[in-house]
Design an enzyme around this catalytic site. Structure first.
Site, mmCIF file in Angstrom:
data_model
loop_
_atom_site.group_PDB
_atom_site.id
_atom_site.type_symbol
_atom_site.label_atom_id
_atom_site.label_comp_id
_atom_site.label_asym_id
_atom_site.label_seq_id
_atom_site.Cartn_x
_atom_site.Cartn_y
_atom_site.Cartn_z
ATOM 1 C CB ALA A 323 -5.365 -60.788 50.038
ATOM 2 C CG HIS A 447 -24.054 -44.864 26.810
ATOM 3 N ND1 HIS A 447 -24.716 -44.735 28.010
ATOM 4 C CD2 HIS A 447 -25.006 -45.128 25.864
ATOM 5 C CE1 HIS A 447 -26.022 -44.894 27.799
ATOM 6 N NE2 HIS A 447 -26.218 -45.136 26.503
#
Ligand code: NAI
Length: 468
Positions: A323, A447
């Site tokens: 797509a 993080h």
């Protein structure tokens, strides 16, 4: 009525081309034969399958993973009707979204079958047989693809017992057993949906690996994970017959390497052996539009057919049947028609298999680099060594980056893991800019995220990872 552009087909290729052309100031019409817009992808493909994939994953997690996180719930109960309603509502929201965008961009939409009459002329035949002729400067063929079936094998799809992907989105009860013919993307996505809901799924695949074109390393690990989840595989098996038998169906297959034919029986059979370009009834032969050797509309590098003013994009032309590839071509062709410089970089088109875990890749596989004689280095990092993955209990899989041995330029990246389909895009951007693995390794990553494993993999490619 005369237009600048008439687009035939409103899948991701066609509707995006129409919107982009309208945004660039062109007078645009679209022709769609379904009652709703969005093509296979929105109506019976990507979107409904993702609704079922997500819902079945949550069902599976509620039954198996909640307890370890300290969430005690009673055994989850499946309400299939509600799950299918969620899928249908998701489709509805998306197809009406496209309808809204057509109105917003002043695109005229015709419902009916579009046919190329000649250069600059398109007809629309509505359901009641009324024919209307449109005049246009440009035509974009975006008619997509249809189920290919199995070459040389008569398959009588009834979409209840012997189904294509369309039928496999709508079983009204969970089948006890299912044979999936074809271990490609559709077979594994929809096979894993029904497996999670309780069906015993056996995949019969011609090749000796699943997900044919994927990196071999990834494909091997992925198959093991699917087996752990309960799917069974018969590889190197060529299906030669699919027939109804009793209340279910039977599949006959022969080992590719030779040997006796074997027969498997199940409640239902999903045939997912690829798709073919869809040009039926488009009048291409009469209009003089050439097809290529595989029945696709033949185009040049600017999506032009051999007839001036007629373009083609998406699944009906060469390239991967994805797509997002069609969408990018839609934008590019609209830009070219508007006199701008439309372009698609076919070397950097990501592809994602939306199983759990997901498989995502962009660029070259190790096999492709070897075959091309390119000297490369490999950096790998497992999610077992990633803090966020541990916290979420999604430690399956790894990131693998392939970079040129001499220049360190990233040539390919493969992620097997939870949300891999989201994580692949930083590699896609990196590759689009011709970046090296060191560029990625030196880029700060938040993080704790699973994307840190992507960075660590780049560190492994250009030097050493920290956490291994
Ligand atoms: P596919 O090409 O991915 O897989 C078809 C598989 O059937 C191949 O592995 C092939 O070796 C096998 N096969 C063919 N004939 C066989 C036979 N006689 N016996 C046993 N195995 C046989 O095609 P699939 O899964 O039907 O998907 C169609 C298209 O839709 C693909 O181009 C795919 O990329 C696209 N798609 C993409 C999705 C995504 O990007 N997540 C999701 C669903 C479809």
């Amino acid at each position: 009525m005369s237009y600048d552009v008439v687009v035939i087909g409103t899948g991701p290729g066609g509707y995006v081309a129409a919107i982009k052309a309208a945004q660039l100031g062109l007078k645009v019409a679209v022709i769609e034969k379904r009652k709703t817009y969005g093509g296979t992808c929105l109506n019976v493909g990507c979107i409904p399958s993702k609704a079922l994939l997500h819902a079945s994953e949550v069902y599976e997690e509620a039954g198996h993973s909640f307890d370890a996180l300290g969430v005690e719930v009673s055994k989850p109960k499946l309400n299939l009707e509600k799950m299918l309603a969620h899928k249908d509502n998701t489709v509805k929201a998306n197809v009406t979204g496209v309808e809204f965008l057509f109105k917003k961009n002043k695109i005229t939409a015709f419902t009916g079958t579009g046919k190329v009459v000649a250069q600059g002329k398109v007809s629309v035949t509505s359901e009641d047989g009324k024919v209307e002729e449109l005049t246009t400067k440009n035509i974009i063929i975006a008619t997509g693809s249809d189920v290919a079936g199995i070459p040389g094998v008569e398959v009588a799809f009834d979409e209840k017992i012997i189904v294509s992907s369309t039928g496999a989105l709508s079983f009204d009860k969970v089948p006890e057993s299912m044979i999936v013919v074809g271990g490609g993307v559709i077979g594994l996505e929809l096979g894993s949906v029904w497996s999670r809901l309780g069906t015993k799924v056996t995949v019969v695949e011609y090749l000796d690996k699943v997900l044919g074109a994927m990196d071999g390393d990834v494909s091997k690990h992925f198959q093991r994970m699917m087996e752990k989840q309960g799917l069974a595989f018969k590889l190197g098996a060529k299906v030669t017959g699919v027939e109804k038998a009793g209340k279910g169906a039977k599949v006959t297959y022969s080992p590719v390497k030779g040997g006796d034919a074997e027969v498997l029986e199940a409640d239902v059979v999903l045939v997912a052996t690829g798709r073919r370009p869809y040009t039926d009834g488009l009048g291409l032969q009469e209009a003089g539009v050439a097809l290529d050797e595989r029945g696709r509309v033949a185009i040049n590098d600017h999506w032009q057919t051999n007839v001036a003013g007629i373009y083609a994009i998406g699944d009906v032309v060469k390239g991967p049947m994805l797509a997002h590839k069609a969408e990018d071509e839609g934008v590019a062709v609209a830009e070219l028609i508007a006199g701008q410089a439309g372009h698609v970089n076919f070397d950097v088109i990501p592809s994602v298999v939306y199983t759990q875990p997901e498989v995502a890749s962009v660029g070259k596989t190790e096999e492709e680099l070897k075959a091309a004689g390119v000297e490369y280095k490999v950096g790998k990092f497992p999610f077992t060594a990633n803090g966020r993955a541990r916290a979420m209990q999604h430690t399956d899989g790894f990131v693998k980056i392939l970079a040129d041995k001499a220049t360190d330029k990233v040539l390919g990246a493969h992620i097997l893991g939870y949300n891999a389909g989201e994580m692949i895009h930083e590699l896609t951007v990196l590759m689009e800019f011709g970046g090296s693995s060191e560029d990625l390794a030196r880029t700060c990553h938040a993080h704790p995220t699973m994307s840190e494993a992507v960075r660590e993999s780049a560190m492994a490619t250009s030097g050493k990872p920290i956490h291994m």
